[in-house]
Design an enzyme around this catalytic site. Structure first.
Site, PDB file in Angstrom:
ATOM      1  NE  ARG A   1      -1.170   2.467   2.936  1.00  0.00           N
ATOM      2  CZ  ARG A   1      -0.620   3.573   3.436  1.00  0.00           C
ATOM      3  NH1 ARG A   1      -0.541   4.670   2.710  1.00  0.00           N
ATOM      4  NH2 ARG A   1      -0.114   3.585   4.657  1.00  0.00           N
ATOM      5  CG  ASP A   2       3.114   4.472   2.967  1.00  0.00           C
ATOM      6  OD1 ASP A   2       3.153   5.298   2.047  1.00  0.00           O
ATOM      7  OD2 ASP A   2       3.349   4.775   4.152  1.00  0.00           O
TER       8      ASP A   2
ATOM      9  CG  HIS B   1       7.561   7.749   5.585  1.00  0.00           C
ATOM     10  ND1 HIS B   1       7.365   7.420   4.258  1.00  0.00           N
ATOM     11  CD2 HIS B   1       6.372   7.530   6.187  1.00  0.00           C
ATOM     12  CE1 HIS B   1       6.114   7.029   4.076  1.00  0.00           C
ATOM     13  NE2 HIS B   1       5.476   7.086   5.234  1.00  0.00           N
TER      14      HIS B   1
ATOM     15  CB  CYS C   1       1.939  10.398   1.226  1.00  0.00           C
ATOM     16  SG  CYS C   1       0.288  11.064   1.036  1.00  0.00           S
TER      17      CYS C   1
HETATM   18  P1  HMG Z   1     -12.973  14.359  -3.020  1.00  0.00           P
HETATM   19  O1  HMG Z   1     -12.656  14.683  -4.443  1.00  0.00           O
HETATM   20  O2  HMG Z   1     -13.092  15.480  -2.063  1.00  0.00           O
HETATM   21  O3  HMG Z   1     -14.265  13.452  -2.876  1.00  0.00           O
HETATM   22  O4  HMG Z   1     -11.924  13.300  -2.527  1.00  0.00           O
HETATM   23  P2  HMG Z   1     -15.682  13.452  -3.459  1.00  0.00           P
HETATM   24  O5  HMG Z   1     -16.527  12.757  -2.455  1.00  0.00           O
HETATM   25  O6  HMG Z   1     -16.083  14.826  -3.932  1.00  0.00           O
HETATM   26  O7  HMG Z   1     -15.543  12.483  -4.738  1.00  0.00           O
HETATM   27  C1  HMG Z   1     -14.877  12.855  -5.924  1.00  0.00           C
HETATM   28  C2  HMG Z   1     -14.911  11.672  -6.882  1.00  0.00           C
HETATM   29  O8  HMG Z   1     -14.201  10.555  -6.321  1.00  0.00           O
HETATM   30  C3  HMG Z   1     -16.304  11.138  -7.141  1.00  0.00           C
HETATM   31  O9  HMG Z   1     -16.293  10.591  -8.444  1.00  0.00           O
HETATM   32  C4  HMG Z   1     -16.461  10.026  -6.147  1.00  0.00           C
HETATM   33  O10 HMG Z   1     -17.387   9.029  -6.528  1.00  0.00           O
HETATM   34  C5  HMG Z   1     -15.077   9.430  -6.149  1.00  0.00           C
HETATM   35  P3  HMG Z   1     -16.920  11.359  -9.690  1.00  0.00           P
HETATM   36  O11 HMG Z   1     -18.385  11.474  -9.371  1.00  0.00           O
HETATM   37  O12 HMG Z   1     -16.251  12.718  -9.756  1.00  0.00           O
HETATM   38  O13 HMG Z   1     -16.604  10.474 -10.844  1.00  0.00           O
HETATM   39  N1  HMG Z   1     -14.755   8.781  -4.882  1.00  0.00           N
HETATM   40  C6  HMG Z   1     -14.320   7.522  -4.791  1.00  0.00           C
HETATM   41  N2  HMG Z   1     -14.078   6.581  -5.712  1.00  0.00           N
HETATM   42  C7  HMG Z   1     -13.639   5.383  -5.278  1.00  0.00           C
HETATM   43  N3  HMG Z   1     -13.428   5.110  -3.970  1.00  0.00           N
HETATM   44  C8  HMG Z   1     -13.656   6.030  -3.019  1.00  0.00           C
HETATM   45  C9  HMG Z   1     -14.114   7.284  -3.420  1.00  0.00           C
HETATM   46  N4  HMG Z   1     -14.432   8.405  -2.734  1.00  0.00           N
HETATM   47  C10 HMG Z   1     -14.829   9.311  -3.644  1.00  0.00           C
HETATM   48  N5  HMG Z   1     -13.429   5.743  -1.738  1.00  0.00           N
HETATM   49  C11 HMG Z   1     -11.195  11.504  -1.117  1.00  0.00           C
HETATM   50  C12 HMG Z   1     -11.912  12.832  -1.196  1.00  0.00           C
HETATM   51  C13 HMG Z   1     -10.976  11.174   0.335  1.00  0.00           C
HETATM   52  C14 HMG Z   1     -12.064  10.448  -1.778  1.00  0.00           C
HETATM   53  C15 HMG Z   1      -9.849  11.616  -1.902  1.00  0.00           C
HETATM   54  O14 HMG Z   1      -9.174  12.763  -1.507  1.00  0.00           O
HETATM   55  C16 HMG Z   1      -8.970  10.427  -1.674  1.00  0.00           C
HETATM   56  O15 HMG Z   1      -9.304   9.333  -2.092  1.00  0.00           O
HETATM   57  N6  HMG Z   1      -7.805  10.614  -1.021  1.00  0.00           N
HETATM   58  C17 HMG Z   1      -6.901   9.531  -0.680  1.00  0.00           C
HETATM   59  C18 HMG Z   1      -5.492  10.020  -0.614  1.00  0.00           C
HETATM   60  C19 HMG Z   1      -4.569   8.901  -0.224  1.00  0.00           C
HETATM   61  O16 HMG Z   1      -4.868   7.732  -0.362  1.00  0.00           O
HETATM   62  N7  HMG Z   1      -3.372   9.279   0.265  1.00  0.00           N
HETATM   63  C20 HMG Z   1      -2.383   8.330   0.649  1.00  0.00           C
HETATM   64  C21 HMG Z   1      -2.723   7.562   1.897  1.00  0.00           C
HETATM   65  S1  HMG Z   1      -2.359   8.459   3.414  1.00  0.00           S
HETATM   66  C22 HMG Z   1      -0.657   8.160   3.664  1.00  0.00           C
HETATM   67  O17 HMG Z   1       0.000   7.680   2.794  1.00  0.00           O
HETATM   68  C23 HMG Z   1      -0.067   8.415   5.021  1.00  0.00           C
HETATM   69  C24 HMG Z   1       0.139   7.123   5.819  1.00  0.00           C
HETATM   70  O18 HMG Z   1       1.021   6.242   5.156  1.00  0.00           O
HETATM   71  C25 HMG Z   1       0.719   7.418   7.209  1.00  0.00           C
HETATM   72  C26 HMG Z   1       1.897   8.393   7.186  1.00  0.00           C
HETATM   73  O19 HMG Z   1       2.875   8.170   6.459  1.00  0.00           O
HETATM   74  O20 HMG Z   1       1.787   9.377   7.942  1.00  0.00           O
HETATM   75  C27 HMG Z   1      -1.190   6.384   6.051  1.00  0.00           C
HETATM   76 MG    MG Z   2       3.222   6.508   5.164  1.00  0.00          MG
END
Ligand code: HMG
Ligand code: MG
Length: 304
Positions: free
Chosen positions: A17-18, A212, A243
Site C-alpha cells: 500500500r504505502d 519514513h 505519499c
Molecule cells: P474528493 O474529491 O473530495 O471526494 O476526494 P468526493 O466525495 O467529492 O468524490 C470525488 C470523486 O471521487 C467522485 O467521483 C467520487 O465518486 C469518487 P466522480 O463522481 O467525480 O466520478 N470517490 C471515490 N471513488 C472510489 N473510492 C472512493 C471514493 N471516494 C470518492 N473511496 C477523497 C476525497 C478522500 C475520496 C480523496 O481525496 C482520496 O481518495 N484521497 C486519498 C489520498 C490517499 O490515499 N493518500 C495516501 C494515503 S495516506 C498516507 O500515505 C499516510 C500514511 O502512510 C501514514 C503516514 O505516512 O503518515 C497512512
Molecule cells: Mg506513510
C-alpha cells in the site's frame, strides 16, 4: 511459525500500500499479488494490501477491487486496507475485507491536501466506517499522519497528535498508527510525542509507529520507541514508499532493516530476514530499480 501473540514485536507491513501508492508507472495486479504472497511466505502476519480511495487521488491503487477479490487469504494473516469514506467502505465490503484503516492527520493543511477534508470532517467521514467495522467484527486502525512535521505547516505540536488520536479511539479503532509522514523525526521527538500519548492514558499496546526513513533516522526512532514500550512498527519491504500529497516524503522504514535490528536485539517477530530480502528483490525488479536498502544490499550478518 509463531503466532502473533507469541511475538515480542509486531511488524506491520505497508509495502503493497504505502510502498507502491506513489509509483508513477502502473504495476500489474499480478505483480502486486505476488509481492503479498512473498511477504506472507516471509512470516509477515499483517500486510496492508491496498486502498479503497479515489482512483483519481491514487491511480496506482485503482485496482484495489480486483486485487482484493483475487487475493487468496492465508489463515492467520490480516490484510488491512485504507478506507476514507462510505464509498470506500462499500467497495471494501464488496471485496470481502475484514480489516480497515481510516486515516487523518495532526495538521489541517495536510489533511486538506490528502483527503480534501478538515480534521473534524475526516472524523465524521470515518464514523460510519469504524461503526461498520465494529458491527462486522473487523479489525480497525486509525492513522495520525504528520505527527512530527507537516510539509505545508511545518512543526506540529504533540497536543494536536494527542487530540486527533483520542478522537479516533473514541470512534472505536483498535489501534493508532502515529506517522512521521515526511521523515523528519529524531529520537527526542519520539520521546516527546509518544510520551504525550502515554501521559494522555493511551496504553502502549494501542500504539504503532510509522516511520519514513527520508533522513535516515527511522531505526534510531524505532529504538527510542522500543524504550518507551511500543511494540508495533510499520515497515515497507524494499524501503519504497511516500505519499502523493506529502512532497518530500521518501521511503518507509525498510522491513529488512527493521528485521535485522530486532534480530540483533534479541526481540522475536516471526519474520525471516532472507525471505524478506527475496520479496524486496521482487519489488525492485517490478519497479525496474536496484534495491537500495542497507540490509537488502548487505544481507544479514552470517557470523563466521
Ligand atoms: P474528493 O474529491 O473530495 O471526494 O476526494 P468526493 O466525495 O467529492 O468524490 C470525488 C470523486 O471521487 C467522485 O467521483 C467520487 O465518486 C469518487 P466522480 O463522481 O467525480 O466520478 N470517490 C471515490 N471513488 C472510489 N473510492 C472512493 C471514493 N471516494 C470518492 N473511496 C477523497 C476525497 C478522500 C475520496 C480523496 O481525496 C482520496 O481518495 N484521497 C486519498 C489520498 C490517499 O490515499 N493518500 C495516501 C494515503 S495516506 C498516507 O500515505 C499516510 C500514511 O502512510 C501514514 C503516514 O505516512 O503518515 C497512512
Ligand atoms: Mg506513510
Amino acid at each position: 511459525m509463531t503466532t502473533m501473540a507469541e511475538r515480542d514485536v509486531r511488524i506491520y507491513e505497508v509495502g503493497p500500500r504505502d510502498g507502491l501508492q506513489n509509483e508513477a508507472t502502473p504495476i500489474p495486479t499480478e505483480a502486486k499479488l505476488r509481492f503479498v504472497e512473498l511477504l506472507a511466505d516471509a512470516g509477515l502476519r499483517e500486510i496492508e494490501a491496498t486502498s479503497f480511495v479515489s482512483p483519481r487521488a491514487v491511480p496506482q491503487l485503482a485496482d484495489a477491487d480486483d486485487l482484493m477479490s483475487a487475493l487468496e487469504r492465508r489463515h492467520g494473516v490480516r490484510y488491512p486496507v485504507l478506507v476514507p469514506n462510505e464509498r470506500g467502505l462499500q467497495r471494501a465490503e464488496a471485496a470481502g475485507v475484514d480489516a480497515v484503516c481510516v486515516f487523518t492527520a495532526a495538521s489541517e493543511a495536510f489533511t486538506r491536501a490528502n483527503i480534501n477534508m478538515t480534521v473534524a470532517e475526516s472524523i465524521d467521514a470515518f464514523r460510519p466506517v469504524v461503526a461498520r467495522a465494529r458491527e462486522a467484527g473487523w479489525w480497525s486502525r486509525g492513522y495520525v499522519s504528520t505527527a512530527f512535521g507537516c510539509p505545508y505547516q511545518g512543526l506540529v505540536g504533540e497536543a494536536a497528535v494527542v487530540g486527533v488520536g483520542l478522537q479516533l479511539l473514541e470512534l472505536g479503532v483498535e489501534e493508532l498508527s502515529i506517522g512521521d509522514t515526511i521523515g523528519v523525526a529524531t529520537p527526542g521527538d519520539v520521546r516527546r510525542v509518544v510520551g504525550a500519548l502515554l501521559d494522555a492514558g493511551i496504553p502502549p499496546g494501542t500504539l504503532a509507529m510509522h516511520f519514513h526513513d527520508t533522513r535516515g533516522t527511522a531505526l534510531a526512532n524505532v529504538s527510542a520507541a522500543l524504550d518507551l514500550g511500543i511494540r508495533c512498527f510499520d515497515a515497507s519491504t524494499g524501503g519504497t514508499g511516500g505519499c502523493p500529497y506529502a512532497p518530500g516524503a521518501a521511503g518507509n522504514l525498510a522491513t529488512e532493516d527493521l528485521v535485522y535490528l530486532l534480530d540483533r536485539e534479541g526481540l522475536t517477530h516471526g519474520v525471516d530476514l532472507d525471505a524478506v530480502v527475496v520479496a524486496a528483490h521482487h519489488v525492485s525488479e517490478t519497479l525496474g530499480r536496484p534495491l537500495t536498502t542497507k540490509v537488502g544490499q548487505a544481507g544479514g550478518w552470517r557470523v563466521p
